[in-house]
Design an enzyme around this catalytic site. Structure first.
Site, short mmCIF file in Angstrom:
data_model
loop_
_atom_site.label_atom_id
_atom_site.label_comp_id
_atom_site.label_asym_id
_atom_site.label_seq_id
_atom_site.Cartn_x
_atom_site.Cartn_y
_atom_site.Cartn_z
N SER A 198 0.83 -1.20 0.00
CA SER A 198 0.00 0.00 0.00
C SER A 198 0.87 1.26 0.00
CB SER A 198 -0.97 -0.04 1.19
OG SER A 198 -1.99 0.92 1.04
N GLU A 311 -9.00 -5.40 -4.20
CA GLU A 311 -8.41 -4.17 -3.66
C GLU A 311 -9.48 -3.13 -3.33
OE1 GLU A 311 -5.45 -3.92 -2.80
OE2 GLU A 311 -4.08 -4.98 -4.14
N HIS A 402 -7.45 -5.94 0.22
CA HIS A 402 -6.25 -5.12 0.30
C HIS A 402 -5.47 -5.49 1.56
CE1 HIS A 402 -3.88 -1.51 -0.52
NE2 HIS A 402 -4.03 -1.12 0.75
#
Length: 506
Positions: A198, A311, A402
């Site tokens: 990330s 995601e 995610h």
């Protein structure tokens, strides 16, 4: 030999005492720069002064100020004690006197540049170190303490030497510390791999683009980086002025800004909140990350990059209504809407919005980066993570969330279950984690600019436009490894065209 006398090591800054974790050496809370407090707030990290005697390295260092509850819920656990004095790193090493220096893997944690710490349970380096690498995790400045611009602060620098990306400079300072000291921990300073997820992954891409990071690392693994454009410095300056006014400081001086309490920044929301991207236009990042990769001007270093099948799960936390995005597209851009619907063959607006948002924000960037790597003659490997733990598949109907790949990379599934009260991993989950981490370790150990294929259960060729191969870790939530040719190729072309038309490059 692994015995108690080896718990003491000499670094360039002084002697340190670590601890044993079974047959591994662990050093926690090692300072890699001076505390950025007082007059050092919003300045580049300064060298740590040498200390006398032996410094204990058995407790985690302070984390930067952040939202504790948010970090516990979505960031991987409790970050511990908060302080502006937060520039610490942690090391796991299997041998401090190996016959040959060991590969070094440096983890940059995610959290939107507003939360996280290198001490969180999912990032425990024990398993990777047990496979023959030195693992480093670190803390860096977050939020307004990590990214900030204001005319009063900019005036302290010579023309053209302004600094606004303090968090990225912290990461560079940690890499400089590693270059000085990692041989004492058995590591190879000439074989340093950055890996992160990330905003940690976005940090790696930024460091690939920064002239200040050259020579400090040798390759990178980019997990779920997002394609949001960097913040223009002009906008960052306006944001800094607005923040000062929020605290009653019209025409603020640098001294007044530095007297503001550190804990006052993390809770700011709305227009006063920081963006989850760096600031473009300072000394560290003179040109945006997207523009640099498009121009093929990134550092010429090997790279793995990939993303997860759901995601879009992270968008829920930011309150982004993916259904509304599709409905607005249908009303305002009907031709694009029909093309998107045809390419995705998804007829539910919510599911279509979820898939398109995922690809626009994450998937398309992976293809842009591997293409840029190929264009400069550097190997790049693209992956797709689509595995869900067997006990959790009913709870993840859209795929892997995610950040879901992190405990598989570190093989910390059991620790994650302990802190989140999840069901324990089973044998299939453990086997999948070993498979995934084996590729990461092989890349860190052996990959160079001359590597064409990574070894593993399924040999993984570097990406080439003629083959367009992507290694899928799982499919439909279930296990297995598959090389996919031309994976989502038409969708990626559309998304990249949309990115190019909607994102202004610096």
């Amino acid at each position: 030999m692994k015995n108690q006398r080896h718990l003491k090591l000499m670094t360039a800054e002084g002697e340190v005492r670590g601890a044993m974790d079974d047959n591994l050496f662990v050093f926690r809370g090692l300072p890699y720069a001076a505390p950025p407090v007082g007059a050092l707030r919003w300045r580049p990290p300064q060298p740590m002064a040498r200390w006398q005697g032996v410094r204990d390295a058995i407790q985690w260092g302070n984390a930067c100020w952040q939202n504790r509850e948010y970090c516990i819920n979505v960031g991987g656990g409790d970050p511990g004690v908060f302080s502006e004095d937060c520039l610490y790193l942690n090391i796991w090493t299997p041998d401090i006197t190996p016959s040959r220096p060991l590969p070094v893997m440096v983890w940059l944690h995610g959290g939107g540049f507003t939360l996280g710490a290198g001490s969180l349970p999912p990032y425990n380096g024990r398993y990777l170190a047990g496979r023959g690498v030195v693992v480093v995790t670190l803390n860096y400045r977050l939020g307004h303490l990590g990214f900030f611009a204001h005319p009063a602060l900019d005036s302290e620098y010579p023309e053209g030497k302004t600094v606004n990306n303090f968090a990225l400079l912290d990461q560079i300072a940690a890499l400089q510390w590693i270059q000085r000291n990692i041989p004492a921990f058995g590591g190879d300073r000439h074989n340093v791999t950055l890996f992160g997820e990330s905003s940690g992954a976005r940090s790696i891409l930024s460091l690939y683009c920064s002239p200040l990071a050259q020579g400090l690392f040798n390759k990178g693994i980019v997990q779920s980086a997002y394609s949001l454009p960097d913040v223009e410095r002009r906008q960052a300056l306006n944001n800094g002025i607005a923040l000062a006014k929020h605290f009653g400081l019209e025409n603020a001086t640098a001294e007044e800004l530095r007297r503001l309490p550190a804990e006052a920044f993390w809770s700011l929301g709305g227009e006063l909140a920081t963006q989850p991207v760096p600031i473009v236009g300072d000394t560290l990042l003179p040109r945006s990350m997207l523009a640099t990769f498009r121009a093929g001007q990134q550092q010429r270093l090997p790279l793995i990059i990939g993303s997860n099948s759901d995601e879009a799960s992270v968008l829920d936390y930011f309150g982004i209504d993916v259904t509304r995005i599709i409905r607005e597209m249908r009303a305002q851009r009907p031709l694009i809407y029909r093309l998107v619907k045809w390419l995705y063959d998804i007829h539910d607006d919510t599911l279509l919005g979820r898939a398109l948002a995922r690809d626009m924000a994450f998937s398309a960037l992976t293809t842009l980066v591997v293409q840029a790597q190929h264009d400069v003659g550097m190997p790049g490997w693209r992956y797709w993570f689509d595995y869900v733990s067997e006990h959790a598949r009913d709870s993840y109907p859209h795929g892997s969330w995610h950040g879901s790949e992190i405990p598989y990379v570190f093989n910390t599934l059991s620790q994650l279950a302990d802190v989140s009260n999840q069901s324990p991993a089973n044998a299939a989950d453990d086997a999948f984690a070993r498979n995934l981490s084996a590729y990461w370790i092989a890349f860190a150990r052996d990959a160079s600019e001359f590597t064409h294929t990574l070894p593993g259960e399924l040999p993984w060729p570097a990406w080439h436009p003629g083959d367009d191969l992507t290694l899928a870790f799982g499919e439909g939530g279930k296990g297995g490894l598959r090389l996919k040719r031309n994976f989502m190729q038409a969708r990626m072309r559309l998304c990249r065209l949309m990115m190019h038309s909607q994102v202004r490059l610096s």
